[in-house]
Write an enzyme that holds these catalytic residues in place. Structure first.
Site, PDB file in Angstrom:
ATOM      1  N   GLU A  78     -13.292  -3.081  11.381  1.00 22.01           N
ATOM      2  CA  GLU A  78     -13.209  -2.271  10.173  1.00 22.01           C
ATOM      3  C   GLU A  78     -14.253  -2.663   9.134  1.00 22.01           C
ATOM      4  O   GLU A  78     -14.780  -1.808   8.429  1.00 22.01           O
ATOM      5  CB  GLU A  78     -11.799  -2.401   9.586  1.00 22.01           C
ATOM      6  CG  GLU A  78     -11.578  -1.663   8.292  1.00 22.01           C
ATOM      7  CD  GLU A  78     -10.173  -1.851   7.754  1.00 22.01           C
ATOM      8  OE1 GLU A  78      -9.914  -1.391   6.626  1.00 22.01           O
ATOM      9  OE2 GLU A  78      -9.333  -2.471   8.451  1.00 22.01           O
ATOM     10  N   GLU A  87       0.818  -1.210   0.000  1.00 26.38           N
ATOM     11  CA  GLU A  87       0.000   0.000   0.000  1.00 26.38           C
ATOM     12  C   GLU A  87       0.856   1.267   0.000  1.00 26.38           C
ATOM     13  O   GLU A  87       0.562   2.251   0.672  1.00 26.38           O
ATOM     14  CB  GLU A  87      -0.951  -0.001   1.203  1.00 26.38           C
ATOM     15  CG  GLU A  87      -1.928  -1.165   1.188  1.00 26.38           C
ATOM     16  CD  GLU A  87      -2.902  -1.132   2.344  1.00 26.38           C
ATOM     17  OE1 GLU A  87      -4.109  -1.279   2.107  1.00 26.38           O
ATOM     18  OE2 GLU A  87      -2.446  -0.953   3.496  1.00 26.38           O
ATOM     19  N   ASP A 135      -8.465  -9.441   3.639  1.00 24.37           N
ATOM     20  CA  ASP A 135      -8.281  -8.300   4.537  1.00 24.37           C
ATOM     21  C   ASP A 135      -9.395  -8.240   5.575  1.00 24.37           C
ATOM     22  O   ASP A 135     -10.277  -7.389   5.478  1.00 24.37           O
ATOM     23  CB  ASP A 135      -8.239  -6.995   3.734  1.00 24.37           C
ATOM     24  CG  ASP A 135      -7.854  -5.786   4.573  1.00 24.37           C
ATOM     25  OD1 ASP A 135      -7.362  -5.980   5.698  1.00 24.37           O
ATOM     26  OD2 ASP A 135      -8.052  -4.653   4.106  1.00 24.37           O
TER      27      ASP A 135
END
Length: 678
Positions: free
Chosen positions: A387, A286, A359
């Site tokens: 999340e 990332e 993820d």
């Protein structure tokens, strides 16, 4: 089944009911409330004594027990009562942190070979007493499954918490080192109570300034506060720090000047913090810098840092990687990059792998790297902060998710739990008074600690422990709330990502449904990348005829995963009329799952409403308010998702399912520019 391993003594203990406190509660005390027991008069207690050690940690253990017993059994201190002796004894056969608790002729003895073992033994005894067990029946002989049980904080020095849904960071970098917020002591105590012994205090998307002398001094003040509770401090290190703050022109891990810079920096850290745990590193993922920027491998980068630290600590190197130039299936990249490096990492390097290959989704298969690197130290990374599961707004007890991956068989000689040497959790703590944003999110912090200590614990036991200590020992309450907790994560999967769907959330903030997004710069940022839905079908073919991600598992495990209908659309692309084993078509089953999830949340809200007599009004109202939000948003997930699947498939909903109340473009127009945690 783990549930079957629960002892009948838990049910008997639940019959000992303490009255509901009339005072308001705000959740700050977590599971350490030590609510007075209704049977206190039946259990006169004697003195609490300490032998064999006078360290700060041992004294903390003694004082913790004295205070808690006085709260659990008010007015029952008696010279003739049951005494408790804490005793540190030399025992080379006891692992660090291990302890024994046993009654012996009118004395409950807590013995350990280390001071942290005494501390853990005290908290274990209090956990049993907090559920109503008679003190003279508690017998425990425990040792942690993993030497390293740590929290990863994604906290930034400016106080913002990435993917944090409970306020600002609890680490007040502005006032450190001159002032350490007293809350840090309470935080350390809570972690010690569930066996957590390591804390990474800054974000994996690290800033190089965290390694400057001014921040090392701040970290030292935190480390001094954490240390008596058996917790070592770790730092996330930015790989390019030698170039960013060190005055070098490169961060190449094979450059002698770079290696010397890191060695000097490690020496500086250990001079300030003698028990510094080591570095956590996110590299070449990332956009973060890493050794691949210089044509080097992950092993080259990790081993350079490991040499700088030497035998004083560890380097934890994250395997969450995907690069802009990657052209293969994103879920394959970590395995492709790391598995060939097995045996190349230094002995003090731990490769940290997320529980699944994507993820932190509501449901994923276990990561294929587990068991596939037998010559490398491995840690499993779990996400405690939700999340992708509704932030703090949605009630989702994550122990079943954690248990699902821990119990998974790798096909390479054991379970995932047996294939790792450490366990890490992305923290959900913040500056909110109740620590986690919502009261039930405390349960996920608790569950992580308990499973990091013993991955064999059943989710039902953990739920019962937490609920009894946090809310009420009343058996009627526990009979209702434990199933509510155990079924909550499955409900989230149903109304968000049924049948193996994944990554269909809103972009950036990751809140709410957005399976239609297809305009982001990189393919793997777009939800359409993960479902490929069109008029002919839906799902990603990860078999031999597709990306062949299944080949990263052993053949027997690949066969099991390919046959798992809960992961159908993760591993297969199928037509809308695909027939499931039940006889229903995919198009019939998909709305049934969404509706089942919404109905489950409505049931959770209804159950919670009946529990008001057992919970203080403030916390009962807070949970009820969040369940209202969750009920509304579960319906939103269901309606928006089905509106999109109807549009791309060109199909009407099967009979018996209500149409979404709005057209697809209404759902697509929803915006959340101020969502927390971005």
């Amino acid at each position: 089944m783990r549930f079957a391993r629960l002892c009948a003594s838990w049910l008997a203990a639940a019959l000992i009911v303490a009255p509901v406190s009339a005072g308001a509660e705000d959740g700050y005390r977590l599971w350490l409330r030590h609510a007075p027991r209704a049977d206190a008069a039946q259990h006169p207690l004697g003195p609490v004594t300490l032998e064999g050690s006078d360290s700060p940690t041992a004294r903390l253990a003694r004082d913790e027990l004295r205070r808690a017993l006085a709260t659990l059994f008010p007015g029952q201190d008696s010279a003739n009562g049951m005494a408790v002796m804490l005793r540190r004894v030399p025992d080379p056969h006891m692992r660090e942190g291990a302890f024994r608790v046993a009654p012996d002729r009118g004395v409950v003895r807590i013995t350990a070979a280390s001071d942290t073992g005494l501390l853990y033994g005290v908290f274990a005894l209090l956990r049993e007493l907090g559920q109503g067990r008679p003190i003279d029946t508690v017998r425990l002989d425990e040792a942690p499954a993993y030497a390293l049980r740590m929290l990863n904080h994604w906290d930034n020095p400016d106080g913002h918490v990435e993917r944090g849904y409970a306020g600002r960071s609890i680490f007040d970098w502005w006032h450190l080192p001159d002032r350490v917020d007293p809350r840090i002591t309470d935080y350390a105590r809570a972690n010690a109570s569930i066996g957590i012994n390591g804390v990474v205090v800054n974000n994996v998307n690290a800033r190089a300034m965290m390694l400057e002398p001014r921040y090392i001094a701040k970290a030292r003040a935190l480390a001094d506060t954490l240390r008596p509770w058996g917790i070592r401090l770790y730092l996330s290190a930015r790989f390019s720090a030698p170039r960013d703050i060190g005055g070098l022109e490169t961060a190449d891990p094979l450059d002698p000047a770079v290696r010397a810079w890191w060695k000097a920096k490690a020496d500086e850290l250990y001079a300030a913090i003698p028990d510094f745990g080591g570095f956590l590193v996110k590299a070449n993922s990332e956009g973060q810098p890493g050794p691949q920027d210089y044509g080097r491998s992950h092993a080259d980068g990790a081993n350079m840092l490991a040499a700088a630290i030497g035998g004083r600590g560890v380097v934890i190197w994250r395997a969450f990687v995907y690069a802009a130039e990657n052209t293969e299936d994103r879920v394959k990249q970590a395995y492709s990059e790391f598995q060939p490096l097995d045996g190349s990492f230094a002995s003090n390097v731990i490769v940290q792998v997320k529980n699944g290959p994507l993820d932190f989704q509501p449901r994923e298969p276990f990561h294929p790297l587990f068991g596939a690197m037998p010559r490398t130290g491995m840690a499993m990374e779990l996400q405690i902060t939700k999340e992708y599961l509704g932030f703090a707004s949605h009630l989702a007890f994550l122990a079943p998710l954690f248990e699902e991956v821990l119990d998974a068989r790798t096909g390479r000689g054991g379970t995932v739990a047996q294939s790792v040497t450490a366990i890490a959790g992305v923290a959900n703590t913040g500056s909110d008074r109740n620590w986690t944003g919502s009261d039930f999110d405390q349960a996920n912090w608790y569950a992580f600690g308990r499973l990091a200590w013993d991955p064999r614990l059943p989710s039902a036991q953990i739920a019962r422990e937490w609920a009894a200590q946090t809310f009420s020992r009343n058996p009627d309450f526990l009979r209702a709330v434990v199933p509510l907790m155990l079924n909550s994560r499955a409900a989230v999967v149903d109304y968000m990502t049924p049948l193996g769907l994944a990554h269909v959330m809103g972009t950036g903030h990751h809140y709410g449904p957005a399976p239609w997004v297809a305009d982001l710069d990189r393919p793997e940022w777009n939800p359409v990348y993960y479902h490929r839905a069109d008029a002919t079908g839906i799902g990603v073919d990860r078999t031999r005829t597709g990306t062949n991600a299944l080949a990263q598992y052993t053949p027997d495990i690949a066969q099991q995963l390919a046959a798992d209908e809960d992961l159908l659309l993760w591993f297969h692309r199928v037509p809308w009329d695909y027939r499931l084993r039940s006889g229903a078509t995919l198009w019939q089953e998909l709305p049934r799952r969404y509706d089942r999830g919404v109905a489950a949340v409505r049931g959770m809200a209804a159950t919670w409403a009946t529990l008001a007599p057992h919970v203080d009004p403030a916390r009962h109202r807070s949970v009820a308010d969040f369940l209202k939000i969750q009920t509304r948003e579960a319906q939103w997930w269901r309606d928006a998702s089905l509106a999109y699947w109807m549009a791309v498939s060109g199909r009407a909903l099967p009979p018996g399912h209500a149409l979404p109340p709005h057209p697809l473009d209404w759902y697509q127009a929803q915006r959340f520019p101020e969502a927390p945690g971005e």
